[in-house]
Design a protein around this motif. Structure first.
Motif, PDB file in Angstrom:
ATOM      1  N   ASP A  25       8.507   3.959   0.891  1.00 13.11           N
ATOM      2  CA  ASP A  25       7.322   2.831   0.739  1.00 13.11           C
ATOM      3  C   ASP A  25       6.280   2.828   1.731  1.00 13.11           C
ATOM      4  OD1 ASP A  25       6.750   0.553  -0.976  1.00 13.11           O
ATOM      5  OD2 ASP A  25       7.292  -0.683   0.553  1.00 13.11           O
ATOM      6  N   GLN A  26       6.650   3.224   3.147  1.00  8.05           N
ATOM      7  CA  GLN A  26       5.556   3.309   3.976  1.00  8.05           C
ATOM      8  C   GLN A  26       4.491   4.181   3.633  1.00  8.05           C
ATOM      9  OE1 GLN A  26       4.829   0.890   6.292  1.00  8.05           O
ATOM     10  NE2 GLN A  26       2.988   2.098   6.716  1.00  8.05           N
ATOM     11  N   ILE A  32      -2.141   4.561  -0.978  1.00  7.98           N
ATOM     12  CA  ILE A  32      -2.855   3.849  -1.923  1.00  7.98           C
ATOM     13  C   ILE A  32      -3.167   2.591  -1.248  1.00  7.98           C
ATOM     14  CG2 ILE A  32      -2.072   4.964  -4.044  1.00  7.98           C
ATOM     15  CD1 ILE A  32      -0.273   2.761  -4.591  1.00  7.98           C
ATOM     16  N   ARG A  33      -2.643   2.146  -0.015  1.00  4.72           N
ATOM     17  CA  ARG A  33      -2.801   1.017   0.991  1.00  4.72           C
ATOM     18  C   ARG A  33      -2.226  -0.153  -0.044  1.00  4.72           C
ATOM     19  NH1 ARG A  33      -4.324   4.516   3.850  1.00  4.72           N
ATOM     20  NH2 ARG A  33      -6.449   4.779   4.765  1.00  4.72           N
ATOM     21  N   MET A  34      -1.179  -0.223  -0.439  1.00  4.57           N
ATOM     22  CA  MET A  34       0.030  -1.049  -1.008  1.00  4.57           C
ATOM     23  C   MET A  34       1.213  -0.477  -1.406  1.00  4.57           C
ATOM     24  SD  MET A  34      -1.366  -1.785  -5.082  1.00  4.57           S
ATOM     25  CE  MET A  34      -2.757  -2.472  -4.592  1.00  4.57           C
ATOM     26  N   ILE A  69      -5.394   6.757  -9.441  1.00  8.33           N
ATOM     27  CA  ILE A  69      -6.624   7.257  -9.279  1.00  8.33           C
ATOM     28  C   ILE A  69      -7.556   6.357  -8.589  1.00  8.33           C
ATOM     29  CG2 ILE A  69      -8.477   8.257 -10.105  1.00  8.33           C
ATOM     30  CD1 ILE A  69      -6.814   9.543 -12.341  1.00  8.33           C
ATOM     31  N   THR A  70      -7.623   5.122  -9.144  1.00  6.80           N
ATOM     32  CA  THR A  70      -8.693   4.030  -8.593  1.00  6.80           C
ATOM     33  C   THR A  70      -8.272   3.599  -7.203  1.00  6.80           C
ATOM     34  OG1 THR A  70      -9.172   3.463 -10.965  1.00  6.80           O
ATOM     35  CG2 THR A  70      -9.550   1.953  -9.199  1.00  6.80           C
ATOM     36  N   ALA A  75      -8.991   3.555  -1.311  1.00  5.43           N
ATOM     37  CA  ALA A  75      -8.176   3.606  -0.177  1.00  5.43           C
ATOM     38  C   ALA A  75      -8.741   4.562   0.741  1.00  5.43           C
ATOM     39  CB  ALA A  75      -6.761   3.801  -0.391  1.00  5.43           C
ATOM     40  N   SER A  76      -9.034   5.880   0.008  1.00  3.23           N
ATOM     41  CA  SER A  76      -9.439   6.876   0.905  1.00  3.23           C
ATOM     42  C   SER A  76     -11.003   7.154   0.994  1.00  3.23           C
ATOM     43  CB  SER A  76      -8.614   8.134   0.547  1.00  3.23           C
ATOM     44  OG  SER A  76      -9.343   8.444  -0.979  1.00  3.23           O
TER      45      SER A  76
END
Length: 114
Positions: A25-26, A32-34, A69-70, A75-76
């Protein structure tokens, strides 16, 4: 169709699938920042808005791939060219997907965001 795009269903977004299978999970959160739970909750909110049907010519890009993708783009800040190699989807398709999914996110979350 270019050979890299033909391999999408065989290889596709393997990285996200591997991370999910390993239940890291981390690691998913840094990708993807979630969290995975948050990802699937957002996916359930957007599913009907971003779903595309298969055609005679090709299989549609899945809702899960569209969202991944989005979120990876947001996030990046990766370029569409970079995402093209990561997801095996054309830059033109990625451009449309990001725009469409962002619009759907805004619409779905408008009660939470001002």
């Amino acid at each position: 169709m270019r050979p890299i795009h033909l391999q999408r269903k065989e290889e596709g977004n393997r990285l996200f699938r591997v991370l999910a299978e390993e239940q890291l999970d981390q690691t998913i959160k840094s990708y993807i920042r979630m969290t995975e739970t948050e990802f699937y909750h957002l996916l359930s909110l957007l599913e009907n808005k971003i779903y595309r049907m298969d055609t005679v010519m090709r299989k549609a890009i899945s809702v899960k791939e569209r969202l991944a993708i989005t979120l990876r783009f947001l996030a990046s800040g990766d370029s569409f060219a970079s995402l093209h190699y990561l997801f095996h989807i054309s830059k033109a398709s990625i451009s449309g997907i990001v725009r469409e999914v962002c619009d759907a996110i805004i619409e779905a979350l408008e009660e939470y965001v001002q």
